[in-house]
Motif scaffolding. Structure first.
Motif, PDB file in Angstrom:
ATOM      1  N   SER A 286       0.828  -1.215   0.000  1.00  0.00           N
ATOM      2  CA  SER A 286       0.000   0.000   0.000  1.00  0.00           C
ATOM      3  C   SER A 286       0.856   1.256   0.000  1.00  0.00           C
ATOM      4  N   GLY A 287       1.914   1.269   0.800  1.00  0.00           N
ATOM      5  CA  GLY A 287       2.798   2.424   0.814  1.00  0.00           C
ATOM      6  C   GLY A 287       3.547   2.582  -0.491  1.00  0.00           C
ATOM      7  N   ASN A 288       4.004   1.486  -1.046  1.00  0.00           N
ATOM      8  CA  ASN A 288       4.708   1.529  -2.318  1.00  0.00           C
ATOM      9  C   ASN A 288       3.784   2.015  -3.432  1.00  0.00           C
ATOM     10  N   MET A 289       2.523   1.623  -3.346  1.00  0.00           N
ATOM     11  CA  MET A 289       1.537   2.049  -4.337  1.00  0.00           C
ATOM     12  C   MET A 289       1.385   3.564  -4.331  1.00  0.00           C
ATOM     13  N   LEU A 290       1.305   4.166  -3.135  1.00  0.00           N
ATOM     14  CA  LEU A 290       1.135   5.614  -3.057  1.00  0.00           C
ATOM     15  C   LEU A 290       2.340   6.342  -3.640  1.00  0.00           C
ATOM     16  N   GLU A 291       3.547   5.864  -3.320  1.00  0.00           N
ATOM     17  CA  GLU A 291       4.741   6.540  -3.820  1.00  0.00           C
ATOM     18  C   GLU A 291       4.749   6.554  -5.348  1.00  0.00           C
ATOM     19  N   MET A 292       4.401   5.436  -5.958  1.00  0.00           N
ATOM     20  CA  MET A 292       4.417   5.387  -7.409  1.00  0.00           C
ATOM     21  C   MET A 292       3.201   6.095  -8.005  1.00  0.00           C
ATOM     22  N   TYR A 293       2.111   6.165  -7.265  1.00  0.00           N
ATOM     23  CA  TYR A 293       0.949   6.932  -7.714  1.00  0.00           C
ATOM     24  C   TYR A 293       1.340   8.386  -7.973  1.00  0.00           C
ATOM     25  N   ASP A 294       2.110   8.963  -7.057  1.00  0.00           N
ATOM     26  CA  ASP A 294       2.535  10.348  -7.215  1.00  0.00           C
ATOM     27  C   ASP A 294       3.392  10.521  -8.461  1.00  0.00           C
ATOM     28  N   PHE A 295       4.262   9.541  -8.723  1.00  0.00           N
ATOM     29  CA  PHE A 295       5.088   9.599  -9.931  1.00  0.00           C
ATOM     30  C   PHE A 295       4.216   9.528 -11.177  1.00  0.00           C
ATOM     31  N   MET A 296       3.224   8.647 -11.156  1.00  0.00           N
ATOM     32  CA  MET A 296       2.390   8.469 -12.328  1.00  0.00           C
ATOM     33  C   MET A 296       1.562   9.718 -12.646  1.00  0.00           C
ATOM     34  N   VAL A 297       1.063  10.372 -11.609  1.00  0.00           N
ATOM     35  CA  VAL A 297       0.258  11.572 -11.841  1.00  0.00           C
ATOM     36  C   VAL A 297       1.082  12.627 -12.573  1.00  0.00           C
ATOM     37  N   PHE A 298       2.336  12.789 -12.171  1.00  0.00           N
ATOM     38  CA  PHE A 298       3.204  13.744 -12.859  1.00  0.00           C
ATOM     39  C   PHE A 298       3.347  13.364 -14.331  1.00  0.00           C
ATOM     40  N   GLY A 299       3.573  12.078 -14.603  1.00  0.00           N
ATOM     41  CA  GLY A 299       3.733  11.641 -15.985  1.00  0.00           C
ATOM     42  C   GLY A 299       2.465  11.817 -16.802  1.00  0.00           C
ATOM     43  N   TYR A 300       1.318  11.531 -16.207  1.00  0.00           N
ATOM     44  CA  TYR A 300       0.045  11.630 -16.922  1.00  0.00           C
ATOM     45  C   TYR A 300      -0.263  13.078 -17.332  1.00  0.00           C
ATOM     46  N   TYR A 301       0.094  14.018 -16.450  1.00  0.00           N
ATOM     47  CA  TYR A 301      -0.261  15.416 -16.700  1.00  0.00           C
ATOM     48  C   TYR A 301       0.973  16.253 -17.057  1.00  0.00           C
ATOM     49  N   ALA A 302       1.950  15.584 -17.656  1.00  0.00           N
ATOM     50  CA  ALA A 302       3.196  16.275 -18.003  1.00  0.00           C
ATOM     51  C   ALA A 302       2.947  17.468 -18.913  1.00  0.00           C
ATOM     52  N   GLY A 303       2.040  17.322 -19.881  1.00  0.00           N
ATOM     53  CA  GLY A 303       1.752  18.425 -20.787  1.00  0.00           C
ATOM     54  C   GLY A 303       1.154  19.615 -20.063  1.00  0.00           C
ATOM     55  N   ASP A 304       0.220  19.355 -19.144  1.00  0.00           N
ATOM     56  CA  ASP A 304      -0.414  20.429 -18.384  1.00  0.00           C
ATOM     57  C   ASP A 304       0.561  21.070 -17.405  1.00  0.00           C
TER      58      ASP A 304
ATOM     59  N   VAL B 149       5.598 -13.772  -3.735  1.00  0.00           N
ATOM     60  CA  VAL B 149       5.472 -12.742  -2.701  1.00  0.00           C
ATOM     61  C   VAL B 149       6.121 -11.436  -3.139  1.00  0.00           C
ATOM     62  N   VAL B 150       7.334 -11.506  -3.664  1.00  0.00           N
ATOM     63  CA  VAL B 150       8.046 -10.292  -4.063  1.00  0.00           C
ATOM     64  C   VAL B 150       7.345  -9.606  -5.235  1.00  0.00           C
ATOM     65  N   SER B 151       6.660 -10.371  -6.058  1.00  0.00           N
ATOM     66  CA  SER B 151       5.995  -9.790  -7.228  1.00  0.00           C
ATOM     67  C   SER B 151       4.919  -8.779  -6.824  1.00  0.00           C
ATOM     68  N   PHE B 152       4.447  -8.835  -5.582  1.00  0.00           N
ATOM     69  CA  PHE B 152       3.432  -7.875  -5.158  1.00  0.00           C
ATOM     70  C   PHE B 152       4.013  -6.468  -5.016  1.00  0.00           C
ATOM     71  N   GLN B 153       5.346  -6.367  -4.906  1.00  0.00           N
ATOM     72  CA  GLN B 153       5.944  -5.031  -4.973  1.00  0.00           C
ATOM     73  C   GLN B 153       5.687  -4.425  -6.346  1.00  0.00           C
ATOM     74  N   SER B 154       5.962  -5.194  -7.392  1.00  0.00           N
ATOM     75  CA  SER B 154       5.724  -4.707  -8.751  1.00  0.00           C
ATOM     76  C   SER B 154       4.234  -4.553  -9.020  1.00  0.00           C
ATOM     77  N   ALA B 155       3.427  -5.476  -8.498  1.00  0.00           N
ATOM     78  CA  ALA B 155       1.975  -5.381  -8.694  1.00  0.00           C
ATOM     79  C   ALA B 155       1.413  -4.125  -8.043  1.00  0.00           C
ATOM     80  N   SER B 156       1.986  -3.717  -6.908  1.00  0.00           N
ATOM     81  CA  SER B 156       1.497  -2.503  -6.246  1.00  0.00           C
ATOM     82  C   SER B 156       1.788  -1.265  -7.088  1.00  0.00           C
ATOM     83  N   ILE B 157       2.895  -1.286  -7.823  1.00  0.00           N
ATOM     84  CA  ILE B 157       3.198  -0.183  -8.739  1.00  0.00           C
ATOM     85  C   ILE B 157       2.156  -0.134  -9.845  1.00  0.00           C
ATOM     86  N   GLN B 158       1.776  -1.313 -10.333  1.00  0.00           N
ATOM     87  CA  GLN B 158       0.744  -1.356 -11.372  1.00  0.00           C
ATOM     88  C   GLN B 158      -0.610  -0.899 -10.829  1.00  0.00           C
TER      89      GLN B 158
END
Length: 441
Positions: free
Chosen positions: A33-51, A165-174
């Motif tokens: 859950s924590g890893n998901m939030l950190e990457m969520y913030d990165f993704m938002v920047f990428g999604y709205y890069a033009g804006d 088990v470790v794959s859930f780190q990558s899955a949380s990013i997705q």
């Protein structure tokens, strides 16, 4: 012996006992859950890069604004190696749990900075400078987030389920990709594209800030791993640096392994909304929906491939995924740009996402297994962060390649090059084992 048996035979023979199943599931959820939030913030920047480019880097040229925005996005990755060394050494010395709390706090500070900074039209040159500082803080934090969370999951797993088990780190990013795309899709449908472009892009960032206290609470209740507590002593900064120097070849292999993961991730997720709207001239909602579907496919398939890697070995998946990516990336992208529409974008992205899932399902666990245990967080994080310095600039590189060549399928060649790096690493990497009388030459 099968490939999986050979890999298992090379791993350390003494393994800490894994937590009971209910405790394991809870710990995986707390870390993910924590890893998901950190990457969520990165993704938002990428999604709205033009804006974001329009708000902080106005030039009157949409392509130049996009390039400057993506360059700022990429600048955060230049801080990752420093974060990996400084914070990684902190985690290897003081504990995985404390490290994950610290990285989450730093990421929240960076996100608040991005969300609340006034535009260039109000404070001038200070706007892009503040945004750059926010990205650098995020990058410093993220330098060790993937490593600390992956190592934590690796150390609470067993030999038989480590890949899963470790794959859930990558899955949380997705999952972060899915949530960020879903929030963007919902807000765009509600407010409209023009409002989102003007100021609505700040709302997804503020949403991420609001759930930080919950995630901090979850991480504070994590238990330290048995593997870390079993160590009688923990390395200081000098030992960490010396070990990295001695095992520099392992670091190089780790970078080659992670390049495929990072390039594929940022091309298929962070770059897709801008690629769909600015390059293929599709609707914003169409591009966000495709990105949402890509994240969902990866979120479901990465754990499945992680479990498969536990059965057939990591190396088999790594080789298969990279070979298929090299052979199929350009044909898929060429087919897409010949007559771009939402259906073709969806098909091409999902096809590449399946290969990414197969690779990452094995790659993250594999990286934790080739690094010396005493510096496992630092070694993993440093290799991964250096690879991310390459992969994180993928949107910038892809935009430049298209601008230079006029060929909108050029991102496929960048993907193919990354896949070739992963293929080389899959052939030469070996799981780490502690030197002993039987292994000394």
């Amino acid at each position: 012996m099968t490939g999986a048996d050979q890999e298992t035979a090379l791993r350390p023979s003494v393994q800490p006992e894994a937590p009971p199943r209910p405790g394991l599931i809870k710990a995986v959820g707390q870390v993910a859950s924590g890893n998901m939030l950190e990457m969520y913030d990165f993704m938002v920047f990428g999604y709205y890069a033009g804006d974001i480019g329009k708000a902080f880097f106005p030039s009157g040229n949409a392509q130049a604004e996009l390039m400057l925005s993506f360059a700022t996005f990429g600048a955060g990755f230049l801080m990752r190696p420093l974060g990996a060394l400084v914070l990684g050494a902190y985690v290897d010395r003081l504990g995985r749990r404390k490290g994950m709390i610290l990285t989450l706090t730093l990421m929240a500070i960076g996100t608040i900075t991005l969300a609340l900074t006034p535009g260039y039209d109000r404070i001038g040159i200070f706007a892009p400078l503040i945004v750059l500082c926010g990205r650098l803080i995020q990058g410093f934090s993220a330098g060790v987030e993937v490593g600390s969370s992956s190592v934590y999951l690796s150390e609470i797993a067993t030999e038989k389920n480590r890949g899963f088990v470790v794959s859930f780190q990558s899955a949380s990013i997705q999952l972060a990709v899915v949530v960020a795309a879903a929030v963007g899709f919902g807000l765009t449908s509600w407010l409209g594209s023009q409002t989102m472009s003007d100021w609505g892009w700040r709302l997804p960032l503020l949403f991420g800030c609001l759930i930080v206290p919950v995630l901090l609470f979850l991480r504070r209740n994590l238990q330290e791993t048995a593997a870390f507590e079993a160590e009688k002593t923990h390395p200081d900064l000098r030992e960490v640096f010396n070990t990295l120097r001695v095992h520099w070849r392992l670091g190089g292999i780790g970078i080659l392994t992670a390049v495929m993961s990072t390039v594929s991730f940022y091309v298929l997720t962070a770059y897709t909304p801008a690629y769909g709207t600015r390059i293929l001239h599709l609707g914003r909602l169409d591009s966000l929906f495709v990105t949402l579907c890509v994240g969902l496919v990866n979120c479901l398939l990465v754990p499945a491939f992680g479990a498969l890697s536990d059965r057939i070995g990591r190396r088999a998946l790594l080789k298969s995924a990279t070979i298929l990516a090299i052979c199929s990336a350009y044909p898929l992208m060429h087919w897409l740009v010949a007559a771009p529409d939402m259906g073709r974008l969806m098909a091409a992205e999902i096809g590449l996402a399946v290969l990414y899932s197969a690779y990452n399902g094995a790659a993250i666990a594999w990286l934790t297994e080739i690094v010396p245990p005493r510096i496992r967080t630092t070694g993993f994080s440093f290799a991964y962060s250096l690879a991310t310095c390459i992969g994180g600039f993928s949107p910038t590189i892809c935009t430049w390649l298209i601008e230079t060549t006029g060929n909108r399928a050029m991102p496929a060649l960048w993907l193919s090059l990354a896949a070739f790096c992963g293929l080389v690493a899959a052939f030469i990497a070996r799981p780490y084992r502690e030197p002993g009388p039987s292994t000394q030459v």
